[in-house]
Design a protein around this motif. Sequence first.
Motif, PDB file in Angstrom:
ATOM      1  N   TYR A   1       0.806  -1.225   0.000  1.00 45.15           N
ATOM      2  CA  TYR A   1       0.000   0.000   0.000  1.00 45.15           C
ATOM      3  C   TYR A   1       0.843   1.281   0.000  1.00 45.15           C
ATOM      4  CZ  TYR A   1      -3.633  -3.321   1.342  1.00 45.15           C
ATOM      5  OH  TYR A   1      -4.495  -4.382   1.383  1.00 45.15           O
ATOM      6  N   PHE A   2       2.030   1.221   0.602  1.00 44.92           N
ATOM      7  CA  PHE A   2       2.860   2.424   0.727  1.00 44.92           C
ATOM      8  C   PHE A   2       4.299   2.087   0.363  1.00 44.92           C
ATOM      9  CE2 PHE A   2      -0.574   2.583   3.878  1.00 44.92           C
ATOM     10  CZ  PHE A   2      -1.270   3.686   3.405  1.00 44.92           C
ATOM     11  N   GLU A   3       4.860   2.873  -0.532  1.00 47.90           N
ATOM     12  CA  GLU A   3       6.189   2.582  -1.077  1.00 47.90           C
ATOM     13  C   GLU A   3       7.284   2.713  -0.036  1.00 47.90           C
ATOM     14  OE1 GLU A   3       9.098   4.225  -4.689  1.00 47.90           O
ATOM     15  OE2 GLU A   3       7.054   4.972  -4.477  1.00 47.90           O
ATOM     16  N   ASN A   4       7.169   3.696   0.835  1.00 51.89           N
ATOM     17  CA  ASN A   4       8.193   3.938   1.845  1.00 51.89           C
ATOM     18  C   ASN A   4       7.593   4.770   2.980  1.00 51.89           C
ATOM     19  OD1 ASN A   4       8.173   6.689   0.884  1.00 51.89           O
ATOM     20  ND2 ASN A   4       9.557   6.035  -0.764  1.00 51.89           N
ATOM     21  N   LYS A   5       8.419   5.116   3.962  1.00 51.25           N
ATOM     22  CA  LYS A   5       7.914   5.842   5.133  1.00 51.25           C
ATOM     23  C   LYS A   5       7.456   7.253   4.764  1.00 51.25           C
ATOM     24  CE  LYS A   5      10.698   6.969   8.618  1.00 51.25           C
ATOM     25  NZ  LYS A   5      11.461   6.876   9.892  1.00 51.25           N
ATOM     26  N   GLU A   6       8.141   7.879   3.837  1.00 54.28           N
ATOM     27  CA  GLU A   6       7.752   9.227   3.424  1.00 54.28           C
ATOM     28  C   GLU A   6       6.353   9.225   2.810  1.00 54.28           C
ATOM     29  OE1 GLU A   6       9.168  12.723   0.296  1.00 54.28           O
ATOM     30  OE2 GLU A   6      10.637  11.313   1.111  1.00 54.28           O
ATOM     31  N   GLU A   7       6.087   8.248   1.949  1.00 52.01           N
ATOM     32  CA  GLU A   7       4.755   8.172   1.343  1.00 52.01           C
ATOM     33  C   GLU A   7       3.691   7.826   2.378  1.00 52.01           C
ATOM     34  OE1 GLU A   7       3.950   9.124  -1.730  1.00 52.01           O
ATOM     35  OE2 GLU A   7       6.054   9.767  -1.766  1.00 52.01           O
ATOM     36  N   LEU A   8       4.048   7.026   3.351  1.00 48.84           N
ATOM     37  CA  LEU A   8       3.116   6.707   4.437  1.00 48.84           C
ATOM     38  C   LEU A   8       2.788   7.964   5.240  1.00 48.84           C
ATOM     39  CD1 LEU A   8       1.556   4.668   6.177  1.00 48.84           C
ATOM     40  CD2 LEU A   8       3.696   4.238   7.425  1.00 48.84           C
ATOM     41  N   PHE A   9       3.803   8.750   5.546  1.00 52.13           N
ATOM     42  CA  PHE A   9       3.567   9.989   6.294  1.00 52.13           C
ATOM     43  C   PHE A   9       2.663  10.933   5.508  1.00 52.13           C
ATOM     44  CE2 PHE A   9       4.616  14.390   7.321  1.00 52.13           C
ATOM     45  CZ  PHE A   9       4.434  14.388   8.704  1.00 52.13           C
ATOM     46  N   LYS A  10       2.931  11.077   4.227  1.00 51.95           N
ATOM     47  CA  LYS A  10       2.096  11.948   3.402  1.00 51.95           C
ATOM     48  C   LYS A  10       0.644  11.461   3.396  1.00 51.95           C
ATOM     49  CE  LYS A  10       5.769  13.507   0.254  1.00 51.95           C
ATOM     50  NZ  LYS A  10       6.261  13.482  -1.147  1.00 51.95           N
ATOM     51  N   ALA A  11       0.465  10.154   3.324  1.00 51.77           N
ATOM     52  CA  ALA A  11      -0.889   9.599   3.333  1.00 51.77           C
ATOM     53  C   ALA A  11      -1.583   9.880   4.659  1.00 51.77           C
ATOM     54  CB  ALA A  11      -0.839   8.098   3.066  1.00 51.77           C
ATOM     55  N   VAL A  12      -0.838   9.825   5.760  1.00 49.24           N
ATOM     56  CA  VAL A  12      -1.408  10.137   7.073  1.00 49.24           C
ATOM     57  C   VAL A  12      -1.906  11.578   7.103  1.00 49.24           C
ATOM     58  CG1 VAL A  12      -0.827  10.522   9.502  1.00 49.24           C
ATOM     59  CG2 VAL A  12      -0.129   8.404   8.370  1.00 49.24           C
ATOM     60  N   VAL A  13      -1.087  12.502   6.617  1.00 47.21           N
ATOM     61  CA  VAL A  13      -1.484  13.916   6.599  1.00 47.21           C
ATOM     62  C   VAL A  13      -2.703  14.129   5.705  1.00 47.21           C
ATOM     63  CG1 VAL A  13      -0.752  16.233   5.901  1.00 47.21           C
ATOM     64  CG2 VAL A  13       0.837  14.738   7.137  1.00 47.21           C
ATOM     65  N   ARG A  14      -2.694  13.490   4.542  1.00 51.86           N
ATOM     66  CA  ARG A  14      -3.816  13.657   3.606  1.00 51.86           C
ATOM     67  C   ARG A  14      -5.097  13.024   4.137  1.00 51.86           C
ATOM     68  NH1 ARG A  14       0.257  12.348  -1.309  1.00 51.86           N
ATOM     69  NH2 ARG A  14       0.786  14.513  -1.860  1.00 51.86           N
ATOM     70  N   GLU A  15      -4.959  12.053   4.988  1.00 52.06           N
ATOM     71  CA  GLU A  15      -6.138  11.398   5.553  1.00 52.06           C
ATOM     72  C   GLU A  15      -6.666  12.128   6.782  1.00 52.06           C
ATOM     73  OE1 GLU A  15      -9.092   8.493   6.504  1.00 52.06           O
ATOM     74  OE2 GLU A  15      -7.959   8.858   4.668  1.00 52.06           O
ATOM     75  N   SER A  16      -5.773  12.643   7.623  1.00 55.75           N
ATOM     76  CA  SER A  16      -6.184  13.152   8.927  1.00 55.75           C
ATOM     77  C   SER A  16      -6.313  14.672   9.012  1.00 55.75           C
ATOM     78  CB  SER A  16      -5.193  12.678  10.003  1.00 55.75           C
ATOM     79  OG  SER A  16      -3.878  13.160   9.736  1.00 55.75           O
ATOM     80  N   ILE A  17      -5.677  15.412   8.105  1.00 48.26           N
ATOM     81  CA  ILE A  17      -5.684  16.876   8.210  1.00 48.26           C
ATOM     82  C   ILE A  17      -6.264  17.554   6.971  1.00 48.26           C
ATOM     83  CG2 ILE A  17      -4.235  18.932   8.472  1.00 48.26           C
ATOM     84  CD1 ILE A  17      -2.278  17.264  10.099  1.00 48.26           C
ATOM     85  N   VAL A  18      -5.823  17.155   5.797  1.00 44.42           N
ATOM     86  CA  VAL A  18      -6.213  17.852   4.568  1.00 44.42           C
ATOM     87  C   VAL A  18      -7.728  17.903   4.352  1.00 44.42           C
ATOM     88  CG1 VAL A  18      -6.028  17.810   2.049  1.00 44.42           C
ATOM     89  CG2 VAL A  18      -3.980  17.478   3.460  1.00 44.42           C
ATOM     90  N   PRO A  19      -8.484  16.823   4.622  1.00 38.87           N
ATOM     91  CA  PRO A  19      -9.936  16.909   4.409  1.00 38.87           C
ATOM     92  C   PRO A  19     -10.611  17.991   5.236  1.00 38.87           C
ATOM     93  CG  PRO A  19      -9.264  14.624   4.560  1.00 38.87           C
ATOM     94  CD  PRO A  19      -8.067  15.434   4.944  1.00 38.87           C
ATOM     95  N   ALA A  20     -10.124  18.234   6.443  1.00 36.27           N
ATOM     96  CA  ALA A  20     -10.712  19.282   7.284  1.00 36.27           C
ATOM     97  C   ALA A  20     -10.509  20.658   6.662  1.00 36.27           C
ATOM     98  CB  ALA A  20     -10.096  19.235   8.679  1.00 36.27           C
ATOM     99  N   ILE A  21      -9.363  20.860   6.030  1.00 33.08           N
ATOM    100  CA  ILE A  21      -9.112  22.132   5.361  1.00 33.08           C
ATOM    101  C   ILE A  21     -10.062  22.292   4.181  1.00 33.08           C
ATOM    102  CG2 ILE A  21      -7.411  23.507   4.096  1.00 33.08           C
ATOM    103  CD1 ILE A  21      -5.235  22.120   5.707  1.00 33.08           C
ATOM    104  N   GLY A  22     -10.222  21.234   3.397  1.00 35.53           N
ATOM    105  CA  GLY A  22     -11.134  21.287   2.264  1.00 35.53           C
ATOM    106  C   GLY A  22     -12.562  21.596   2.681  1.00 35.53           C
ATOM    107  N   ASP A  23     -13.017  20.985   3.762  1.00 42.59           N
ATOM    108  CA  ASP A  23     -14.374  21.237   4.249  1.00 42.59           C
ATOM    109  C   ASP A  23     -14.530  22.692   4.693  1.00 42.59           C
ATOM    110  OD1 ASP A  23     -15.000  18.612   3.762  1.00 42.59           O
ATOM    111  OD2 ASP A  23     -14.812  17.969   5.851  1.00 42.59           O
ATOM    112  N   ALA A  24     -13.512  23.214   5.367  1.00 43.57           N
ATOM    113  CA  ALA A  24     -13.573  24.605   5.823  1.00 43.57           C
ATOM    114  C   ALA A  24     -13.559  25.575   4.652  1.00 43.57           C
ATOM    115  CB  ALA A  24     -12.406  24.897   6.771  1.00 43.57           C
ATOM    116  N   GLU A  25     -12.763  25.281   3.634  1.00 47.00           N
ATOM    117  CA  GLU A  25     -12.727  26.131   2.436  1.00 47.00           C
ATOM    118  C   GLU A  25     -14.118  26.215   1.799  1.00 47.00           C
ATOM    119  OE1 GLU A  25      -8.127  25.305   0.923  1.00 47.00           O
ATOM    120  OE2 GLU A  25      -9.762  23.975   0.310  1.00 47.00           O
ATOM    121  N   GLU A  26     -14.778  25.079   1.694  1.00 52.49           N
ATOM    122  CA  GLU A  26     -16.114  25.057   1.095  1.00 52.49           C
ATOM    123  C   GLU A  26     -17.120  25.818   1.960  1.00 52.49           C
ATOM    124  OE1 GLU A  26     -17.330  21.082   0.270  1.00 52.49           O
ATOM    125  OE2 GLU A  26     -15.616  20.648  -1.033  1.00 52.49           O
TER     126      GLU A  26
END
Length: 222
Positions: free
Chosen positions: A57-82
């Motif tokens: 599912y994840f190529e390396n630790k860096e990609e895993l970290f990015k996925a964590v941020v995109r899953e746990s933080i980025v959606p909240a920003i998108g919802d607030a923008e809307e």
Amino acid sequence: MNCPFGIKPRWERRKDARPQELLAAALDLFVEHGYAATRLEDVARRAGVSKGTLYLYFENKEELFKAVVRESIVPAIGDAEEYIASFEGPSAELLRWVIATWWERIGASKASGISKLLMAEASNFPDLAQFYRDEVISRASAMISSMLERGVARGEFKPMDINVATQVLIAPVLMLMLWKHSVGPCDQRILEPQAYLAQLTDMVLHGLLTTEQGGGGCADTR
């Protein structure tokens, strides 16, 4: 063989759930131990899978970290923008919503520990720091700026340096998240987040609101 009532076999449900389980385990370990000290084998073990499964599912630790941020933080920003883009009420009410909801969605969650992680380790992992700046900091700052610009344009907020005011507004909320993951658990004096944010909002609005909007007496500290 087709299953009755559309129910998936246990092993298939487990496979579908693995990325989310891995992300949850990774978030826990990144916040607990930091980026450098988190090992992929530990993430896999906590998620109850093999390290080889993690690599599916994840190529390396860096990609895993990015996925964590995109899953746990980025959606909240998108919802607030809307929400900000579609909101039609007073800007003071909007500001209250943004501060309260940010804490509810991010600050009160384990994801708030990512901020502390980045501040501690950004110099050692500049690529991750740039990623976080692009996908979180820049978007969150632009979101806050758009809210302040809206208030000024509507005559509800006083004219201001939007860039400076944006950082002034973000800093106390960031401090609260850092406190939560540093001295907070060890500090015998209780800092109640909701009371802190209510006081922050009240003080900010006293400074922002024009006289016509009640800038001389903003007593509502919801």
